[in-house]
Structures are given as C-alpha cells and as structure tokens.
Design a protein around this motif. Structure first.
Motif, PDB file in Angstrom:
ATOM      1  N   GLY A 103       0.822  -1.202   0.000  1.00 13.78           N
ATOM      2  CA  GLY A 103       0.000   0.000   0.000  1.00 13.78           C
ATOM      3  C   GLY A 103       0.855   1.250   0.000  1.00 13.78           C
ATOM      4  O   GLY A 103       2.092   1.187   0.059  1.00 13.78           O
ATOM      5  N   PRO A 104       0.225   2.415  -0.057  1.00  9.54           N
ATOM      6  CA  PRO A 104       0.980   3.670  -0.154  1.00  9.54           C
ATOM      7  C   PRO A 104       1.837   3.965   1.075  1.00  9.54           C
ATOM      8  O   PRO A 104       2.893   4.594   0.949  1.00  9.54           O
ATOM      9  CB  PRO A 104      -0.113   4.727  -0.342  1.00  9.54           C
ATOM     10  N   GLU A 105       1.405   3.520   2.266  1.00  9.07           N
ATOM     11  CA  GLU A 105       2.184   3.830   3.470  1.00  9.07           C
ATOM     12  C   GLU A 105       3.575   3.213   3.406  1.00  9.07           C
ATOM     13  O   GLU A 105       4.580   3.879   3.678  1.00  9.07           O
ATOM     14  CB  GLU A 105       1.446   3.333   4.723  1.00  9.07           C
ATOM     15  N   HIS A 106       3.656   1.952   3.029  1.00  8.99           N
ATOM     16  CA  HIS A 106       4.962   1.298   2.968  1.00  8.99           C
ATOM     17  C   HIS A 106       5.763   1.753   1.752  1.00  8.99           C
ATOM     18  O   HIS A 106       6.996   1.737   1.782  1.00  8.99           O
ATOM     19  CB  HIS A 106       4.788  -0.221   2.967  1.00  8.99           C
ATOM     20  N   GLN A 107       5.091   2.172   0.697  1.00  9.32           N
ATOM     21  CA  GLN A 107       5.822   2.715  -0.444  1.00  9.32           C
ATOM     22  C   GLN A 107       6.504   4.028  -0.064  1.00  9.32           C
ATOM     23  O   GLN A 107       7.676   4.254  -0.396  1.00  9.32           O
ATOM     24  CB  GLN A 107       4.882   2.936  -1.627  1.00  9.32           C
ATOM     25  N   VAL A 108       5.797   4.879   0.657  1.00  3.72           N
ATOM     26  CA  VAL A 108       6.380   6.145   1.110  1.00  3.72           C
ATOM     27  C   VAL A 108       7.515   5.883   2.091  1.00  3.72           C
ATOM     28  O   VAL A 108       8.580   6.519   2.029  1.00  3.72           O
ATOM     29  CB  VAL A 108       5.293   7.032   1.759  1.00  3.72           C
TER      30      VAL A 108
END
Length: 296
Positions: free
Chosen positions: A81-86
């Motif tokens: 998801g976006p949290e771990h990508q960031v």
C-alpha cells in the motif's frame, strides 16, 4: 514472527517474543505457482545481497505481504500500500530506484534499512541418516560418560592440587553437593546428546518430524510436559511438527555490538487435526528453550 530486540529474549515465559501461524494453501492458489521452481546450478560464492525467492506473487519490500502496488518509476519494487511505499522511498528506494529501472538486481534484494524482514533463503530438505551404534561416542548407560572428559578430569586434578575444591565445598553439606553434581551430570548428558545428534549435519536449521519422534533438546531445563501444550482452538491436541535450530541465527544478520537475539531451540506444536479451510491464518504454539548456563 520474531522480535528483533535482544532484550525481549530475556523476558520470562516459554514463548518469548515469538508467534507462529499456520496457513494451508491448496496446490492451486493465488499466491504461489502450481509447479515448483526449476532446478538451477548453485550460485557462485561471490558475496551478494540477500534476495527474495523468485516466483510467485509480488511481495511488499517492507513487510513481505502481498504487493499489488508497484513503484511508478522503476515498475519493479512492489508494496502492499501507499504507506509502505512512502516509507521505503524515504529510507533508501529514492537513491536506488534508477538502478531498478535499469534492470539492476537490487529491486529483488531486501533493503538494508528494512526493519521488518529477515533475509530469505531456499531451504534444502533431506532425510536424516539413521545413526549406527558405532557413531555414538557416549554410552547412554554410562552416567559419567558425558562429564568425565579429559578436560573435566584435568580440572578436578588441578582443584585437588591447589586445595581449592575442599575450601569451596566446606560450606555445603553432602546432600546439597550430591544434588548439584547430579544436576550438572544430567545437563551435560542432554547437551552432549544434542551435539552428537546434529554433528552429522552441523549446518541444519530445521528438523521436521510431524507427529513422530519429538524434538531434541539443548538442555534438561525448561522442557514442556503435555499439560504445558495448549489444545488447538478446535479442541484437538497439538503435536510436535518441527523445531528451529540455533544455527539459523548465523543467517539472520542480527548480530550487533553488545547483544543479539538468541535461543537454544524453538519447538513448534500444531493442531493434530489440521483444522481450518486454508483461507485463514491460525495461531499455533511455540516453545522457546535456551541453553543452560553450563552448556559449552
């Protein structure tokens, strides 16, 4: 699942900072390919980054869960998801993203800054060769076989020569001394049996024998009885399935100055009835045993 903090492994309790979950996937599933990976020649001995195992579904570079989201720049690094990508972008992917786009191998490597995942390796499974009587150097009927080694005899002679043995024992009564000696003898025998059993394959990291022969213990202390193993949530008994050996610690890259995570052996007990429909993770029971203070 294991905590990376060394201090947590000194906490009381048989499980320690560890959890184990069971999931039974059918051969055809959405996560792994139906056929096993092809046999490949062993890689060269050149030092490389620890890589994820190839094949199957893309996994998040941060947590290892399914990674349906990919980096829009290199299209190789996957995330849940976006949290771990960031998080991964801030902690290093920003600098290496260009290498991924150019086809470098680092996209498949577990990032050095990763705080969640241990390195992944392929596990080779081989049956244990039966032990012949001549392979054992300790007579199981000889209670002194594990302790009357040349080193032990030499130490006893030195103590007698200096008189320190008598001085050290003056404050202890004979019954206490006998109990201590018996305990040390049993501990030495258990640990000696452990060392002899794994000597044939000293690099082994897992011993698997579901429902058959039980685990081999590193110590006579802190071994569970049947009453200590809780039943499964379905009501069935849990049985021994496999144990994780201390040699695995050499591959986890967790050594640090001052302290590191540690165990003697981790023993996993699972539901004897294999309950569950394969679409969920069910928690099972793990028992952590440490080396005794006198093991060497």
């Amino acid at each position: 699942f294991a905590c990376r903090g060394a201090a947590c492994y000194r906490l009381p309790g048989p499980r320690g900072p560890l959890c184990v979950f069971r999931n039974q996937l059918p051969r055809r599933n959405d996560t792994y390919p139906e056929e096993p990976p092809p046999e490949e020649p062993p890689p060269d001995t050149t030092a490389v980054l620890p890589h994820r195992l190839r094949g199957g579904a893309a996994l998040c570079r941060v947590c290892g869960c399914l990674g349906p989201r990919v980096c829009g720049r290199c299209h190789r690094a996957a995330y849940c998801g976006p949290e771990h990508q960031v998080l991964d972008w801030r902690r290093g992917h920003r600098r290496s993203c260009g290498q991924h786009a150019a086809g470098g191998d680092s996209a498949d490597a577990i990032p050095e800054h990763n705080e969640f995942l241990f390195p992944e390796y392929e596990i080779l499974i081989e049956p244990e060769e039966p032990e012949s009587p001549s392979d054992s150097s300790v007579d199981p009927d000889d209670e002194q076989g594990a302790v009357d080694t040349p080193k032990g005899l030499k130490e006893q002679e030195e103590l007698r020569a200096t008189g320190s043995a008598g001085k050290a024992c003056q404050s202890l009564d004979e019954e206490t001394l006998e109990a201590m000696a018996k305990h040390e003898t049993e501990e030495d025998k258990v640990f000696q049996m452990f060392k002899e059993r794994v000597a044939a394959e000293p690099e082994q990291i897992i011993r698997y024998c579901r429902g058959g022969e039980g685990p081999i213990w590193v110590s006579g202390e802190n071994t569970p009885e049947e009453k200590h193993i809780p039943n499964c949530s379905c009501g069935a008994k849990r049985i021994f399935e496999f144990q994780i050996m201390p040699q695995l610690l050499n591959h986890l890259q967790v050594d640090s100055l001052g302290e590191s995570i540690d165990w003697g052996t981790l023993v996993v007990y699972t539901c004897a009835e294999n309950c569950g429909d394969g679409n969920e993770y069910l928690e099972e029971f793990i028992w952590k045993q440490d080396f005794s203070a006198g093991s060497s």
